[in-house]
Scaffold this motif. Structure first.
Motif, PDB file in Angstrom:
ATOM      1  N   SER A   1       0.866  -1.312  -0.060  1.00 19.61           N
ATOM      2  CA  SER A   1      -0.027   0.043   0.007  1.00 19.61           C
ATOM      3  C   SER A   1       0.848   1.241   0.171  1.00 19.61           C
ATOM      4  N   PRO A   2       0.603   2.368  -0.878  1.00 20.46           N
ATOM      5  CA  PRO A   2       1.457   3.487  -1.150  1.00 20.46           C
ATOM      6  C   PRO A   2       1.360   4.208   0.372  1.00 20.46           C
ATOM      7  N   GLY A   3       0.453   4.185   1.174  1.00 22.35           N
ATOM      8  CA  GLY A   3       0.556   4.672   2.272  1.00 22.35           C
ATOM      9  C   GLY A   3       0.971   4.035   3.722  1.00 22.35           C
ATOM     10  N   GLN A   4       1.410   2.843   3.348  1.00 20.21           N
ATOM     11  CA  GLN A   4       2.044   1.832   4.548  1.00 20.21           C
ATOM     12  C   GLN A   4       3.273   2.315   5.123  1.00 20.21           C
ATOM     13  N   ALA A   5       3.161   2.557   6.546  1.00 22.82           N
ATOM     14  CA  ALA A   5       4.251   3.199   7.015  1.00 22.82           C
ATOM     15  C   ALA A   5       5.537   2.042   7.087  1.00 22.82           C
ATOM     16  N   GLN A   6       6.631   2.421   7.119  1.00 28.93           N
ATOM     17  CA  GLN A   6       7.695   1.666   7.209  1.00 28.93           C
ATOM     18  C   GLN A   6       8.131   1.735   8.657  1.00 28.93           C
ATOM     19  N   LEU A   7       8.388   0.548   9.191  1.00 27.36           N
ATOM     20  CA  LEU A   7       8.750   0.607  10.668  1.00 27.36           C
ATOM     21  C   LEU A   7      10.116   0.347  10.813  1.00 27.36           C
ATOM     22  N   LEU A   8      10.759   0.747  11.775  1.00 29.32           N
ATOM     23  CA  LEU A   8      12.122   0.742  12.007  1.00 29.32           C
ATOM     24  C   LEU A   8      12.509  -0.860  12.506  1.00 29.32           C
ATOM     25  N   PRO A   9      13.395  -1.584  11.862  1.00 27.63           N
ATOM     26  CA  PRO A   9      13.802  -2.834  12.191  1.00 27.63           C
ATOM     27  C   PRO A   9      14.512  -2.849  13.338  1.00 27.63           C
ATOM     28  N   THR A  10      14.548  -3.968  14.116  1.00 23.06           N
ATOM     29  CA  THR A  10      15.565  -4.002  15.367  1.00 23.06           C
ATOM     30  C   THR A  10      16.802  -4.040  14.824  1.00 23.06           C
ATOM     31  N   GLY A  11      17.721  -3.349  15.667  1.00 27.67           N
ATOM     32  CA  GLY A  11      19.182  -3.082  15.334  1.00 27.67           C
ATOM     33  C   GLY A  11      19.621  -1.944  14.822  1.00 27.67           C
ATOM     34  N   VAL A  12      18.459  -1.023  14.043  1.00 27.69           N
ATOM     35  CA  VAL A  12      18.843   0.164  13.353  1.00 27.69           C
ATOM     36  C   VAL A  12      18.751   1.507  14.439  1.00 27.69           C
ATOM     37  N   GLU A  13      19.985   1.864  14.518  1.00 27.55           N
ATOM     38  CA  GLU A  13      20.213   2.774  15.555  1.00 27.55           C
ATOM     39  C   GLU A  13      19.788   4.134  14.976  1.00 27.55           C
ATOM     40  N   HIS A  14      19.530   4.595  13.793  1.00 25.06           N
ATOM     41  CA  HIS A  14      19.125   5.733  13.348  1.00 25.06           C
ATOM     42  C   HIS A  14      18.283   5.608  12.208  1.00 25.06           C
ATOM     43  N   GLU A  15      16.900   6.267  12.489  1.00 22.39           N
ATOM     44  CA  GLU A  15      15.875   5.980  11.304  1.00 22.39           C
ATOM     45  C   GLU A  15      16.570   7.064   9.801  1.00 22.39           C
ATOM     46  N   ILE A  16      17.252   6.430   9.133  1.00 23.16           N
ATOM     47  CA  ILE A  16      17.762   7.156   8.016  1.00 23.16           C
ATOM     48  C   ILE A  16      17.260   6.146   6.776  1.00 23.16           C
ATOM     49  N   ARG A  17      16.380   6.818   5.890  1.00 24.51           N
ATOM     50  CA  ARG A  17      16.192   6.146   4.518  1.00 24.51           C
ATOM     51  C   ARG A  17      17.229   5.864   3.749  1.00 24.51           C
ATOM     52  N   TRP A  18      17.138   4.532   3.343  1.00 23.45           N
ATOM     53  CA  TRP A  18      18.351   4.045   2.195  1.00 23.45           C
ATOM     54  C   TRP A  18      18.703   5.124   1.375  1.00 23.45           C
ATOM     55  N   GLN A  19      19.824   5.012   0.920  1.00 25.09           N
ATOM     56  CA  GLN A  19      20.241   6.039  -0.174  1.00 25.09           C
ATOM     57  C   GLN A  19      19.942   5.626  -1.788  1.00 25.09           C
ATOM     58  N   SER A  20      19.640   6.714  -2.352  1.00 28.69           N
ATOM     59  CA  SER A  20      19.071   6.426  -3.739  1.00 28.69           C
ATOM     60  C   SER A  20      20.498   6.455  -4.557  1.00 28.69           C
ATOM     61  N   MET A  21      20.248   6.126  -5.903  1.00 23.83           N
ATOM     62  CA  MET A  21      21.164   6.150  -7.007  1.00 23.83           C
ATOM     63  C   MET A  21      21.492   7.569  -7.212  1.00 23.83           C
ATOM     64  N   ALA A  22      20.647   8.588  -7.332  1.00 20.90           N
ATOM     65  CA  ALA A  22      20.563   9.908  -7.644  1.00 20.90           C
ATOM     66  C   ALA A  22      21.249  10.465  -6.480  1.00 20.90           C
ATOM     67  N   GLU A  23      20.887  10.234  -5.419  1.00 20.14           N
ATOM     68  CA  GLU A  23      21.899  10.877  -4.309  1.00 20.14           C
ATOM     69  C   GLU A  23      23.218  10.552  -4.160  1.00 20.14           C
ATOM     70  N   ALA A  24      23.420   9.206  -4.617  1.00 18.77           N
ATOM     71  CA  ALA A  24      24.868   8.893  -4.404  1.00 18.77           C
ATOM     72  C   ALA A  24      25.699   9.708  -5.747  1.00 18.77           C
ATOM     73  N   LEU A  25      25.135   9.397  -6.991  1.00 17.55           N
ATOM     74  CA  LEU A  25      25.747  10.057  -7.987  1.00 17.55           C
ATOM     75  C   LEU A  25      25.873  11.609  -7.996  1.00 17.55           C
ATOM     76  N   ASP A  26      24.797  12.119  -7.664  1.00 12.38           N
ATOM     77  CA  ASP A  26      24.681  13.531  -7.264  1.00 12.38           C
ATOM     78  C   ASP A  26      26.027  14.215  -6.373  1.00 12.38           C
ATOM     79  N   ALA A  27      26.011  13.398  -5.211  1.00 15.60           N
ATOM     80  CA  ALA A  27      27.213  13.897  -4.437  1.00 15.60           C
ATOM     81  C   ALA A  27      28.543  13.479  -4.843  1.00 15.60           C
ATOM     82  N   ALA A  28      28.808  12.499  -5.572  1.00 17.23           N
ATOM     83  CA  ALA A  28      30.057  12.236  -6.208  1.00 17.23           C
ATOM     84  C   ALA A  28      30.287  13.165  -7.242  1.00 17.23           C
TER      85      ALA A  28
END
Length: 436
Positions: free
Chosen positions: A240-267
């Motif tokens: 579901s597009p509105g489904q909330a993403q839950l923080l899995p056990t062991g994740v210290e900080h709630e940071i979204r995964w990095q995207s291709m565009a973010e990585a290539l833009d930064a580089a």
């Protein structure tokens, strides 16, 4: 940080020995953490990349190196690392390794409990075990060699990685290392293994690796590297597009995964960067989508699709075959682009200016361990903590390496042609093909 040059011999002071080192994923990670490493690599092109990057290297067959040149490994090496070739275990391969899992487990026990490796080797051949599959036994053989060689100490830590299907073998490794029986001569390790998702460690790519970490008893319990980012939902289209993403056990900080565009833009913004993605920008924003070279859901004709604001597919040796489209109109017109080698390397978290060299560079990129994942694993295994933000930030750029350093490393690693692997060599490693 350790220096890429060296006042004396380039191998002096090395702590980590990287078996099946490839172009240097783990070695790059070790460098940015301040550890010096040496790699053993059979493929000449991967060695050329390593020399250009200033990474100390033996151009050699891992098995032959252990059998006849073990004394060339500096006594300072106290960490054994490696990722044996994976194609026979990979879900993308024919599955010879998966079918042989039980057989390999049997031979792991035999190596520890039987004194004569010659008989073990004969039986491996008689049972028809794929020579590439048998290479997963090499780290265990190297440990036993260190234990049984006068003047050598057992490795203080062992770090191994492979495709997820190898996790059952890592379980056996861990069991044997904890037991300290037979040829281990009472030497015991704290050991554990896990399946780690690369995007949960800041790698802009979905890829799962089976990782084993072992440390000599007395060095403290082995801790699982703590995830820093959320996992990516590869089945997102069914959610579901509105489904909330839950923080899995062991994740210290709630940071979204990095995207291709973010990585290539930064580089692309880094000083001296060769990353130019202006061709994929529209109205000042990087926007594209990628069609995979591989089928999905068991259908070879059904190609997966990833948007630029999502992580990349697993970067394999066929990454250059993935088609990149700026718009749907380009897709319909058949006007596709490709990621460059430097861009593919960035998606693997190699520095933007890493000096890819030699032939089949796409295969080198795909074979490598993502350095950012390597930094998290090595730092947790050797320092009991995660890499610092400063170390991670610094890993975006590779330091300049003088041509004289590359020449010196080539002269040492491959200067004596009689010690280089020959094309007609019959050893197990020389029969392998690059792994996915």
């Amino acid at each position: 940080m350790s220096s890429l040059g060296a006042p004396r011999h380039p191998f002096d002071g090395a702590r980590i020995l990287d078996l099946f080192a490839g172009p240097g994923g783990l070695d790059v990670a070790a460098h940015f953490l301040g550890f010096k490493s040496i790699g053993i690599e059979w493929d000449q092109s991967a060695c050329e990349t390593r020399y250009a990057a200033g990474l100390p290297t033996f151009h050699a067959d891992v098995s032959v190196m252990r059998e006849t040149r073990f004394d060339e490994i500096p006594a300072s090496v106290d960490v054994l690392a490696g990722g044996p070739p994976c194609q026979s275990f990979s879900v993308a391969g024919r599955g010879a390794g998966r079918a042989a899992l039980d057989t390999v487990k049997e031979f792991m026990h035999r190596l520890v409990h039987e004194e004569d490796e010659t008989e073990v080797d004969k039986d491996l051949h008689a049972r028809g075990v794929d020579p590439r599959t048998a290479l997963v036994l090499e780290p265990l053989r190297w440990l036993l060699k260190a234990i049984e060689t006068e003047g050598r100490e057992p490795y203080k830590a062992i770090i191994l990685e492979q495709v997820p299907t190898v996790l059952p073998l890592w379980d056996v490794y861990a069991h044997l290392l904890r037991g300290g029986e037979g040829r281990l001569k009472g030497i015991k390790y704290e050991a554990d293994c896990w399946a780690l998702k690369t995007e949960q460690f800041g790698v802009p790519q979905t890829r799962t690796r089976a990782v084993l970490v072992a440390r000599l008893v007395g060095s403290g319990a082995v801790g699982r590297p703590a995830a820093t980012h959320l996992p990516f939902n590869v089945h997102r289209q069914a959610s579901s597009p509105g489904q909330a993403q839950l923080l899995p056990t062991g994740v210290e900080h709630e940071i979204r995964w990095q995207s291709m565009a973010e990585a290539l833009d930064a580089a692309s913004t880094l000083k001296g960067s060769s990353i130019d993605i202006s061709r994929l920008r529209s109205r000042g924003k990087t926007k594209f989508f990628v069609i995979s070279n591989y089928g999905s859901n068991g259908d070879p004709k059904r190609r997966g699709e990833r948007q630029s604001d999502e992580p990349a597919f697993t970067v394999t040796g066929k990454v250059s075959r993935n088609k990149v489209y700026k718009t749907k109109a380009d897709y319909e017109a058949g006007k596709s682009d490709r990621f460059t080698i430097a861009e593919s390397g960035v998606l693997q978290t190699f520095p933007h200016n890493f000096p890819w060299s030699g032939k089949d560079q796409a295969q080198q990129v795909g074979n490598a361990v993502p350095p950012r994942l390597g930094m998290h694993v090595l730092s947790r295994a050797l320092r009991d903590k995660a890499p610092t933000k400063k170390e991670l930030a610094r890993s975006a750029t590779w330091p300049a390496v003088p041509a004289t350093t590359a020449e010196e490393l080539r002269a040492i690693g491959c200067g004596d042609q009689s010690q280089c692997p020959l094309a007609e060599s019959k050893t197990a490693q020389s029969t392998r093909k690059p792994s996915p």
